[in-house]
Scaffold this motif. Structure first.
Motif, mmCIF file in Angstrom:
data_model
loop_
_atom_site.group_PDB
_atom_site.id
_atom_site.type_symbol
_atom_site.label_atom_id
_atom_site.label_comp_id
_atom_site.label_asym_id
_atom_site.label_seq_id
_atom_site.Cartn_x
_atom_site.Cartn_y
_atom_site.Cartn_z
ATOM 1 N N UNK A 1 0.813 -1.214 0.000
ATOM 2 C CA UNK A 1 0.000 0.000 0.000
ATOM 3 C C UNK A 1 0.845 1.261 0.000
ATOM 4 N N UNK A 2 2.096 1.184 0.455
ATOM 5 C CA UNK A 2 2.925 2.381 0.523
ATOM 6 C C UNK A 2 3.173 2.991 -0.860
ATOM 7 N N UNK A 3 3.099 2.178 -1.907
ATOM 8 C CA UNK A 3 3.317 2.710 -3.257
ATOM 9 C C UNK A 3 2.145 3.596 -3.697
ATOM 10 N N UNK A 4 0.890 3.107 -3.706
ATOM 11 C CA UNK A 4 -0.188 4.018 -4.082
ATOM 12 C C UNK A 4 -0.367 5.169 -3.107
ATOM 13 N N UNK A 5 0.011 4.970 -1.839
ATOM 14 C CA UNK A 5 -0.076 6.074 -0.875
ATOM 15 C C UNK A 5 0.902 7.176 -1.252
ATOM 16 N N UNK A 6 2.122 6.795 -1.639
ATOM 17 C CA UNK A 6 3.090 7.794 -2.103
ATOM 18 C C UNK A 6 2.643 8.464 -3.387
ATOM 19 N N UNK A 7 2.037 7.682 -4.296
ATOM 20 C CA UNK A 7 1.503 8.255 -5.532
ATOM 21 C C UNK A 7 0.384 9.243 -5.204
ATOM 22 N N UNK B 1 -1.368 5.048 -12.827
ATOM 23 C CA UNK B 1 -0.134 4.577 -12.226
ATOM 24 C C UNK B 1 -0.417 3.795 -10.935
ATOM 25 N N UNK B 2 -1.275 4.338 -10.071
ATOM 26 C CA UNK B 2 -1.565 3.681 -8.799
ATOM 27 C C UNK B 2 -2.265 2.354 -8.974
ATOM 28 N N UNK B 3 -3.311 2.331 -9.787
ATOM 29 C CA UNK B 3 -4.057 1.088 -9.997
ATOM 30 C C UNK B 3 -3.210 0.079 -10.757
ATOM 31 N N UNK B 4 -2.420 0.559 -11.708
ATOM 32 C CA UNK B 4 -1.557 -0.337 -12.466
ATOM 33 C C UNK B 4 -0.547 -1.041 -11.583
ATOM 34 N N UNK C 1 -7.011 4.999 -2.520
ATOM 35 C CA UNK C 1 -5.932 5.846 -2.005
ATOM 36 C C UNK C 1 -5.628 6.992 -2.962
ATOM 37 N N UNK C 2 -5.472 6.669 -4.255
ATOM 38 C CA UNK C 2 -5.126 7.701 -5.228
ATOM 39 C C UNK C 2 -6.316 8.629 -5.476
ATOM 40 N N UNK C 3 -7.533 8.077 -5.505
ATOM 41 C CA UNK C 3 -8.713 8.923 -5.707
ATOM 42 C C UNK C 3 -8.840 9.944 -4.575
#
Length: 468
Positions: free
Chosen positions: A299-305, A335-338, A391-393
Motif C-alpha cells: 500500500x505504501x506505493x499508491x499512498x506515495x503516488x 499509475x496507482x491502480x496499475x 488511495x489515489x482517488x
C-alpha cells in the motif's frame, strides 16, 4: 522583505500524458521510498524490544501502535498544507509569500494539535486499561509512552517540513531524511536498550528514548535542509514565524481535520479487524498480522503516488486549468491502480513466498497460521486494485481541496459497510477470518467506487475552480 520572483517549481503545464507521468514519477518515487523506510523505522522499536521478553514486547507493541496512531493523525491534519502550497504555486501570484504563510500556519496548527495528543499519551496506561488490556502490560506501556510522547512536537514539525519540501519540488529529501532516521533509530536502540558503547541499559525505556532521538534528528535535518537547499532557502519558511494568519489557520484546519479523520478511520478499521480476529483465535490473529503487514507494504506505493497526485492536481487547480486537472488525476489513477495490479498478481500467484518472509512455512507448528495467512492473502490480492484506487482517488480529490465529503465516504464505507460486513460474514455466516477479510475488501470497494465517482463528477459537483 518579500521575494517577488517566482520559484522554479512554477513549471509550464505538461503537454501530454507522458510528460505528466514523468513529473508524477519524479515526485512520487522518493515519497514511496520514504514511506517504506518509515515502516522500517516504526518496526525497529518492536524488533529490539522483542529480545527483552514477552511482557516488554507486548508493552512496546501497544505503545508504538498508540503513538503511531496519534502521530499519523497529526501529520494528516497538517498535510492540508500540501494542496494549499500546490495551488499557490499553480496560481503563480505572490507564490513565495503565500507558500510561507501556509507553512507557517501548518506549524501553528500542528503545535495546537500536539497539546491534546500529549495529554492523551500521558494517560496511556489508563487508556489501555479502558480497552481491557492486561494491567502489567498497560503499566509498562504507560512508562514507554511517558517518554516517547516527548517526540510528538519534533515528529509533527518534521511532517510539516517534509510536506513543504515535497510540494516545493524537493521530494528526495524525504527519502534521505527518513533513511537517516532509520540509521539513528537502529544505533540508539542498540545503545540504549542493551547498554552498548558505554550507554546505560535502559531496556524498554531505552527504546522510547531512541525514538525521541530519532525524531529530533529528523526534525533538525529538515531544518538544515530548509535553510541550505538553494530552492527551498528562497522561501524563507521560518521567516516571521510569530505572525498570525488566522484565515490561513482556519483553512488548514478545515481541510486537515477531514484528512486526519479519514486516515484514522482507515487505520482503525484494520485495528478493529484485529480485535475480531482475537475473538476467533490465536492462529487467526497471527495470520492476520502477517497478511496485513504484506498488504501494508504494498500500500505504501499508491499512498506515495496519492501524496504526489495531491501536489500535481493542486498545482493544476491553482492554475485553474481543467485539462491539466483531468490529466494529472488520470495519470495518477492509472499509475496507482496499475502498480497494485502487479502486486495483486504477485500475491495471488506466490502467497507462500510472501508469508515465508515472516515465518517458517515448513515448520509443522506453523501449519495452521500459514494456511490462514495464504487464505487471507488471496482476499488481499483481490482488494489490491480497489485499495490503490481509493488511495489515489482520495489524493486527487485533496488536490481539489475536497476533503469533507471523502471523509464521510470513508466513515460510511469503512465502518458501516466494511466493519459491518466483516462481522456479518465472519460470525453470522461462519466464515471466520476469511469472512473478516472479505468484509475489509467490500469496504474498500465501496469507498473506491464512491471516490472515483466523485472525481469523475467533479465538474458537475462544482469542485473545479470557478475560473475554469
Amino acid at each position: 522583505m518579500e521575494i517577488a520572483a517566482n520559484p522554479p517549481l512554477t513549471e509550464t503545464r505538461p503537454a501530454s500524458d507522458r510528460a505528466e507521468m514523468s513529473a508524477l514519477v519524479r515526485l512520487a518515487g522518493p515519497l514511496v521510498g520514504a514511506n517504506l523506510l518509515q515502516m522500517a523505522v516504526s518496526a525497529v522499536d518492536v524488533i529490539f524490544v522483542a529480545r527483552l521478553g514477552t511482557l516488554d514486547l507486548a508493552a512496546a507493541t501497544l505503545g508504538v501502535f498508540l503513538f503511531n496512531l496519534c502521530m499519523y493523525a497529526l501529520i494528516g491534519l497538517t498535510s492540508a498544507a500540501a494542496p494549499l502550497i500546490a495551488a499557490e504555486l499553480g496560481r503563480r501570484r505572490h507564490a513565495v509569500r503565500e507558500v510561507r504563510r501556509s507553512v507557517r500556519m501548518a506549524f501553528w496548527v500542528g503545535a495546537a494539535g500536539c497539546v491534546p495528543v500529549i495529554l492523551l499519551l500521558a494517560h496511556g496506561e489508563t487508556v489501555l486499561l479502558l480497552f481491557g488490556q492486561d494491567p502489567e502490560v498497560s503499566r509498562r506501556a504507560g512508562s514507554f509512552l511517558d517518554i516517547i510522547l516527548l517526540a510528538i512536537p519534533a515528529g509533527v514539525a518534521a511532517g510539516v517540513m517534509r510536506t513543504a519540501a515535497a510540494a516545493l519540488g524537493r521530494p528526495g529529501w524525504a527519502f534521505v531524511v527518513t533513511g537517516l532516521a532509520l540509521g539513528v533509530s537502529i544505533l540508539a536502540n542498540w545503545m540504549l536498550v542493551f547498554g552498548n558503547l558505554g550507554a546505560p541499559a535502559l531496556g524498554l525505556e531505552g527504546s522510547a528514548w531512541a525514538s525521541v532521538i530519532s525524531l529530533v534528528a529528523m526534525a533538525l535535518a529538515y531544518v538544515a535542509i530548509l535553510f541550505f537547499d538553494p530552492r527551498l532557502r528562497r522561501y524563507r519558511l521560518f521567516g516571521r514565524w510569530w505572525v498570525t494568519e488566522w484565515s490561513r489557520f482556519r483553512e488548514i484546519v478545515r481541510l486537515g481535520v477531514p484528512i486526519m479523520l479519514t486516515w484514522t478511520f482507515e487505520g482503525a478499521l484494520f485495528g478493529g479487524a484485529a480485535i475480531l480476529m482475537g475473538l476467533i483465535g490465536v492462529d487467526s490473529v497471527a495470520a492476520h498480522a502477517v497478511a496485513l503487514n504484506i498488504a501494508a507494504i504494498a500500500f505504501q506505493v499508491p499512498f506515495g503516488i496519492a501524496q504526489a497526485a495531491t501536489i500535481r492536481v493542486g498545482m493544476a487547480f491553482g492554475a485553474a486549468d481543467a485539462a491539466w486537472i483531468a490529466r494529472a488525476g488520470r495519470v495518477a489513477l492509472i499509475l496507482g491502480i496499475g502498480f497494485m495490479g502487479l502486486t495483486a498478481a504477485a500475491i495471488w500467484l506466490t502467497p507462500r513466498l510472501f508469508v515465508s518472509a515472516y515465518i517458517d512455512v515448513d515448520a509443522p507448528q506453523n501449519a495452521a497460521v500459514v494456511a490462514l495467512a495464504v487464505k487471507f492473502l488471496a482476499v488481499a490480492a483481490m482488494f489490491q486494485l480497489v485499495d490503490g484506487a481509493q488511495a489515489v482517488a482520495a489524493g486527487v480529490l485533496r488536490g481539489l481541496q475536497d476533503t469533507r465529503v471523502p471523509m464521510i465516504i470513508a466513515l460510511f464505507g469503512y465502518w458501516v459497510i466494511g466493519f459491518g460486513t466483516s462481522g456479518l460474514l465472519g460470525f453470522y455466516f461462519g466464515l471466520a477470518g476469511v469472512g473478516v477479510w472479505l468484509g475489509l475488501a467490500v469496504g474498500l470497494l465501496v469507498v473506491s467506487i464512491l471516490l472515483m465517482w466523485r472525481w469523475h463528477a467533479r465538474a458537475r459537483l462544482g469542485l473545479l475552480p470557478r475560473t475554469v
